[in-house]
Design an enzyme around this catalytic site. Structure first.
Site, short mmCIF file in Angstrom:
data_model
loop_
_atom_site.label_atom_id
_atom_site.label_comp_id
_atom_site.label_asym_id
_atom_site.label_seq_id
_atom_site.Cartn_x
_atom_site.Cartn_y
_atom_site.Cartn_z
N GLU A 199 0.80 -0.71 -0.13
CA GLU A 199 0.44 -0.29 0.01
C GLU A 199 0.53 0.64 0.04
OE1 GLU A 199 -3.00 0.19 -0.40
OE2 GLU A 199 -3.51 -2.08 -0.61
N THR B 146 0.88 5.38 -7.03
CA THR B 146 2.49 4.99 -7.95
C THR B 146 1.56 3.84 -8.97
OG1 THR B 146 4.09 5.32 -7.10
CG2 THR B 146 4.91 3.83 -8.26
N TYR C 197 -6.77 6.92 3.37
CA TYR C 197 -6.46 5.82 2.80
C TYR C 197 -5.72 4.58 2.94
CZ TYR C 197 -5.15 2.53 -0.79
OH TYR C 197 -5.65 0.84 -1.11
N ASP D 297 -9.00 5.75 -2.31
CA ASP D 297 -8.77 6.45 -3.26
C ASP D 297 -8.59 6.76 -4.46
OD1 ASP D 297 -9.18 4.45 -4.65
OD2 ASP D 297 -7.44 3.34 -4.70
#
Length: 410
Positions: free
Chosen positions: A39, A45, A122, A140
Site C-alpha cells: 500500500e 504509483t 487511505y 483512493d
DNA sequence: AAGACGGGGAG
DNA sequence: CTCCCAGTCTT
C-alpha cells in the site's frame, strides 16, 4: 439513494472481482506486513511500476523485524527510482515502531495502524480491511472516481472534504464479512474498467444502475480542479572528471536530510537566472563550488541538457563538463569551450580565469595545500561506476550519469 | 485549504 | 502536450 441500488452495486461488484481479479504479488496472502508495504509503494504509483520493486523489497526485507533492523541507506537504495522517498523512510520508521511497541506484529487495531508514520486515512483503511477484513473505507483516487460516477456526485474530488463524504458512502456499501475483497474490488474496477479517460462501461458489472452513465456524464466525472503548473527553475550542473588518484571518477554530493530528494546523491548544480551565457553560468557554478569545497574546477564544455518535471517544480538543467584546473594559465582551454568565437564568451572566460587565479591564491594561503588536494566536505565524494551501486540517486541524475559513462567509455 | 513531495505511462 | 496514478505531511 435507494437500498436496492446500493445492494446491487455491492453484490455485483464483489462477484465480478472474485471472478476477474488480477494475480498480484501482494495478493499471495494477507500478511499485514506485505499488505502494508504494497500500500505504501502503491501511493501515487502504478501497479506495473510497483511490481518489480515490491518483489525485490520483500526478498530483501521479508519481515517487519528485518526491515526495522536494516541500515536506512539500504532501504532508500531499494526505493531508488520509485519516487516520494519519504515513503521509504516513514515505512522503516513505522516498522521500528511496530517492533518496539507491538513486538514485531502489526496490530489489528485501527488507531494503532493509523498512527504509524506514512499511514494516512487511505492506507490505514486498506490495511485494516485487506489484512484484517475490518469494515473500514479505503478511498483512493480510483474509489473517488468510481463512486462519483456511480452516484453521479459533482463534488470536487480535489477538496479534502469530498473524500470524507465519499468515505461515508464507501463504508455503507461494504458487504458483511467482505471488506477486504470489496475495497479491492472498488479499486480494481477503477483500474481496469472505470478508467479516467475512456471508461469501458459496456464491460462494467454495475453499469445498469450507474447514475453517472445514465445521465451521460461518465466522462465528465469526477469533477476535479486542475493542478497549478510547476514553476520553472534553470539549473547549471557540472560533471567533474577527477584526475590523479580520482582518475575515472566524478564528483557527487549528498543532498540535505530534509526536503526535495532528501539524502539522495547528485552531481553539483546551482539555481541560476533565466538568462546568462554558457560561460557565465558555468562560471557561477565554478565559484559556488569553490566556496563549498575549495576545489578549483575548469569548465571544458557543455555536455547535455536535461529536463526533469516534479509535481511542483520543473528543472531545466544545463549540464557542463569540467576538470580540475591545475594552474590558472590553462584556464582558457582552446578547443573545448562552445562559446569560443563569441566575444562575450571569451570575455567571460577571461573573467573566470582571473577570478580563479585570485581564488587559488586565497585558498593556497589559507590551507597551504593545492586546492584540489584539500579535504572535501563530508557530503562530497569522488565516485566511479562501481561506487554508484552503494549510493542512491534520483532517476534524473542516474540517467545523466549513465549516459556520461557510456560516452566517456569509447 | 494549499503546497511539498517523484516518476512514469497513457492518449 | 495533459492527466493522474492503491496519498501523506506540513504549513
Amino acid at each position: 439513494m435507494t437500498v436496492d441500488v446500493k445492494q446491487f452495486f455491492s453484490t455485483e461488484l464483489l462477484a465480478w472481482y472474485r471472478l476477474v481479479k488480477r494475480d498480484l504479488p501482494w495478493r499471495k496472502n494477507r500478511d499485514p506486513y506485505r499488505v502494508w508495504v504494497s500500500e505504501i509503494m502503491l501511493q501515487q504509483t502504478r501497479v506495473d511500476t510497483v511490481i518489480p520493486y515490491y518483489e525485490r523489497f520483500m526478498a530483501k526485507f521479508p519481515t517487519v523485524r528485518e526491515l526495522a533492523a536494516a541500515p536506512e541507506e539500504e532501504v532508500l537504495k531499494s526505493w531508488e527510482g520509485l519516487g516520494y522517498y519519504s515513503r521509504a523512510r516513514n515505512l522503516q520508521a513505522g516498522a521500528r515502531e511496530v517492533v518496539e511497541r507491538y513486538g514485531g506484529i502489526v496490530p489489528d487495531d485501527k488507531t494503532a495502524v493509523a498512527s504509524l508514520k506514512g499511514v494516512g486515512p487511505y492506507t490505514s483503511g486498506a490495511i485494516m480491511s485487506i489484512a484484517f477484513n475490518r469494515p473500514e473505507p479505503a478511498v483512493d483516487g480510483n474509489v473517488m472516481r468510481v463512486l462519483s460516477r456511480y452516484f453521479c456526485l459533482e463534488d470536487d474530488i480535489a477538496k479534502p472534504s469530498t473524500r470524507v463524504g465519499i468515505e461515508k458512502r464507501a463504508v455503507s456499501l461494504i458487504p458483511e464479512g467482505a471488506a477486504g475483497d470489496f475495497n479491492q474490488a472498488l479499486m480494481e474496477l477503477g483500474a481496469l474498467v472505470c478508467t479516467p479517460k475512456s471508461p469501458v462501461c459496456l464491460t462494467c458489472p454495475v453499469m445498469e444502475h450507474c447514475a453517472g452513465r445514465l445521465a451521460g456524464k461518465e466522462t465528465e466525472l469526477p469533477v476535479k480542479t486542475k493542478a497549478k503548473p510547476p514553476r520553472e527553475e534553470l539549473r547549471a550542473a557540472v560533471i567533474i572528471a577527477g584526475s590523479g588518484e580520482h582518475a575515472g571518477k566524478v564528483l557527487v554530493r549528498q543532498r540535505p536530510a530534509k526536503g526535495l530528494l532528501a539524502q539522495m546523491w547528485e552531481f553539483p548544480h546551482l539555481l541560476v537566472d533565466e538568462h546568462g551565457e554558457d560561460a557565465a553560468l558555468a562560471d557561477k557554478l565554478a565559484r559556488s563550488l569553490h566556496e563549498e569545497t575549495g576545489l578549483l574546477i575548469r569548465p571544458t564544455g557543455r555536455l547535455m541538457d536535461a529536463d526533469h518535471v516534479f509535481s511542483h517544480i520543473h528543472w531545466k538543467m544545463k549540464i557542463y563538463e569540467a576538470d580540475l584546473g591545475a594552474a590558472v594559465t590553462g584556464a582558457g582551454s582552446e578547443k573545448a569551450w562552445p562559446a569560443a568565437g563569441s566575444a562575450s564568451g571569451r570575455a567571460a572566460q577571461t573573467l573566470y580565469a582571473a577570478e580563479a587565479s585570485a581564488a587559488y591564491e586565497d585558498s593556497a594561503a589559507a590551507s597551504s595545500a593545492a586546492p584540489s588536494r584539500a579535504k572535501l566536505p563530508a557530503h562530497y565524494r569522488w565516485i566511479g561506476r562501481e561506487e554508484m551501486e552503494q549510493l542512491t540517486f534520483p532517476n534524473l541524475f542516474l540517467r545523466v550519469l549513465n549516459q556520461y559513462w557510456a560516452n566517456s567509455k569509447r
